[in-house]
Design a protein around this motif. Structure first.
Motif, short mmCIF file in Angstrom:
data_model
loop_
_atom_site.label_atom_id
_atom_site.label_comp_id
_atom_site.label_asym_id
_atom_site.label_seq_id
_atom_site.Cartn_x
_atom_site.Cartn_y
_atom_site.Cartn_z
N PRO A 139 0.79 -1.23 0.00
CA PRO A 139 0.00 0.00 0.00
C PRO A 139 0.82 1.28 0.00
O PRO A 139 0.51 2.21 -0.74
N ASP A 140 1.88 1.35 0.79
CA ASP A 140 2.65 2.59 0.85
C ASP A 140 3.31 2.91 -0.49
O ASP A 140 3.32 4.06 -0.93
N GLU A 141 3.84 1.89 -1.15
CA GLU A 141 4.48 2.10 -2.45
C GLU A 141 3.45 2.51 -3.51
O GLU A 141 3.71 3.37 -4.34
N ARG A 142 2.27 1.90 -3.45
CA ARG A 142 1.24 2.25 -4.44
C ARG A 142 0.70 3.65 -4.21
O ARG A 142 0.45 4.39 -5.16
N VAL A 143 0.52 4.04 -2.96
CA VAL A 143 0.07 5.40 -2.66
C VAL A 143 1.13 6.40 -3.14
O VAL A 143 0.80 7.44 -3.72
N ALA A 144 2.40 6.10 -2.91
CA ALA A 144 3.47 6.99 -3.36
C ALA A 144 3.48 7.12 -4.88
O ALA A 144 3.67 8.23 -5.42
N ALA A 145 3.27 6.02 -5.59
CA ALA A 145 3.23 6.07 -7.06
C ALA A 145 2.06 6.92 -7.54
O ALA A 145 2.20 7.72 -8.47
N LEU A 146 0.91 6.78 -6.89
CA LEU A 146 -0.26 7.59 -7.26
C LEU A 146 0.01 9.06 -6.96
O LEU A 146 -0.30 9.93 -7.78
N GLN A 147 0.60 9.36 -5.83
CA GLN A 147 0.91 10.74 -5.47
C GLN A 147 1.86 11.36 -6.50
O GLN A 147 1.69 12.52 -6.88
N THR A 148 2.81 10.61 -6.98
CA THR A 148 3.74 11.12 -7.99
C THR A 148 3.00 11.56 -9.24
O THR A 148 3.24 12.63 -9.78
N VAL B 25 -6.64 4.31 -3.87
CA VAL B 25 -7.29 5.63 -3.96
C VAL B 25 -7.79 6.07 -2.58
O VAL B 25 -7.58 7.21 -2.18
N ALA B 26 -8.43 5.17 -1.84
CA ALA B 26 -8.94 5.53 -0.51
C ALA B 26 -7.78 5.87 0.43
O ALA B 26 -7.86 6.84 1.20
N LEU B 27 -6.71 5.11 0.37
CA LEU B 27 -5.54 5.40 1.20
C LEU B 27 -4.90 6.72 0.80
O LEU B 27 -4.51 7.52 1.66
N TRP B 28 -4.78 6.96 -0.51
CA TRP B 28 -4.21 8.22 -0.99
C TRP B 28 -5.05 9.40 -0.48
O TRP B 28 -4.50 10.39 0.01
N ALA B 29 -6.37 9.31 -0.61
CA ALA B 29 -7.25 10.40 -0.21
C ALA B 29 -7.17 10.68 1.30
O ALA B 29 -7.38 11.81 1.73
N ALA B 30 -6.85 9.67 2.09
CA ALA B 30 -6.71 9.86 3.53
C ALA B 30 -5.39 10.54 3.90
O ALA B 30 -5.28 11.14 4.96
N ARG B 31 -4.42 10.49 2.97
CA ARG B 31 -3.08 11.02 3.27
C ARG B 31 -2.72 12.29 2.48
O ARG B 31 -1.80 13.01 2.88
N HIS B 32 -3.37 12.51 1.36
CA HIS B 32 -2.96 13.58 0.45
C HIS B 32 -4.17 14.39 -0.02
O HIS B 32 -5.30 13.94 0.07
N THR B 33 -3.87 15.53 -0.57
CA THR B 33 -4.86 16.30 -1.30
C THR B 33 -4.25 16.58 -2.66
O THR B 33 -3.03 16.51 -2.84
N GLY B 34 -5.07 16.90 -3.60
CA GLY B 34 -4.55 17.19 -4.92
C GLY B 34 -5.69 17.53 -5.86
O GLY B 34 -6.86 17.50 -5.47
N ILE C 294 -5.02 -5.05 5.64
CA ILE C 294 -4.88 -3.66 5.22
C ILE C 294 -5.98 -2.87 5.90
O ILE C 294 -7.16 -3.25 5.82
N VAL C 295 -5.62 -1.80 6.54
CA VAL C 295 -6.63 -0.93 7.16
C VAL C 295 -7.05 0.07 6.09
O VAL C 295 -6.33 1.00 5.76
N VAL C 296 -8.22 -0.16 5.53
CA VAL C 296 -8.75 0.68 4.45
C VAL C 296 -9.59 1.79 5.07
O VAL C 296 -10.49 1.51 5.86
N PRO C 297 -9.30 3.03 4.74
CA PRO C 297 -10.13 4.13 5.26
C PRO C 297 -11.59 3.92 4.87
O PRO C 297 -11.90 3.57 3.73
N ARG C 298 -12.47 4.13 5.81
CA ARG C 298 -13.90 3.97 5.57
C ARG C 298 -14.59 5.31 5.76
O ARG C 298 -15.69 5.39 6.29
N THR C 299 -13.94 6.38 5.33
CA THR C 299 -14.49 7.72 5.43
C THR C 299 -14.81 8.26 4.05
O THR C 299 -14.26 7.79 3.04
#
Length: 151
Positions: free
Chosen positions: A28-37, A58-67, A85-90
């Motif tokens: 998850p961390d690597e995939r979120v980083a790739a999406l953020q890039t 996407v859910a993890l990215w949205a919990a950590r980043h804005t864009g 995996i703890v998937v954000p449920r917000t």
């Protein structure tokens, strides 16, 4: 898989593929980083298109980043136990559409509904389409293109 509908989408002008880190297992961390890039590299608002574990990204990215994200198409996200995996449920901070399959091997209809409710996504019932991948006959997916256009 080269015939997967997402690979076909990525070949079109205006689409860009967020590189996948090596796997499995899902990182998850690597995939979120790739999406953020990819999201942070552009100036124009983007529509995220994700399938399966990509929806979790996407859910993890949205919990950590804005864009500059104006929407997301989330196709057949898997139901994963929270100990994996703890998937954000917000609620996602942008409009989204979640596409569900009645006979997906990784998520029940109730599971799709719960994710759609938690993420604030419009739920689209695609019928009996398995995991909506090339193994179930989805190389080309015109309905998906129309859903992206809605966002």
């Amino acid at each position: 898989m080269p015939d997967h509908w997402m690979r076909r989408f990525a070949q079109r002008p205006g689409f860009e593929w967020a590189p996948e880190p090596p796997g499995p297992p899902y990182a998850p961390d690597e995939r979120v980083a790739a999406l953020q890039t990819v999201v942070s590299a552009g100036e124009a608002p983007v529509v995220l298109v994700a399938h399966s574990a990509g929806c979790l990204t996407v859910a993890l990215w949205a919990a950590r980043h804005t864009g500059p994200v104006r929407g997301a198409l989330l196709v057949t996200p898997p139901d994963v136990p929270p100990d994996q995996i703890v998937v954000p449920r917000t609620r996602l901070p942008f409009p989204s559409i979640l596409v569900a399959s009645r006979n997906d091997p990784y998520t029940s209809v109730a599971g799709f509904q719960a994710l759609a409710d938690d993420w604030g996504a419009d739920l689209v019932d695609a019928g009996d389409v398995g995991h909506l991948d090339s193994a179930t006959g989805f190389g080309s997916w015109p309905d998906g293109e129309r859903l992206v256009a809605r966002l």
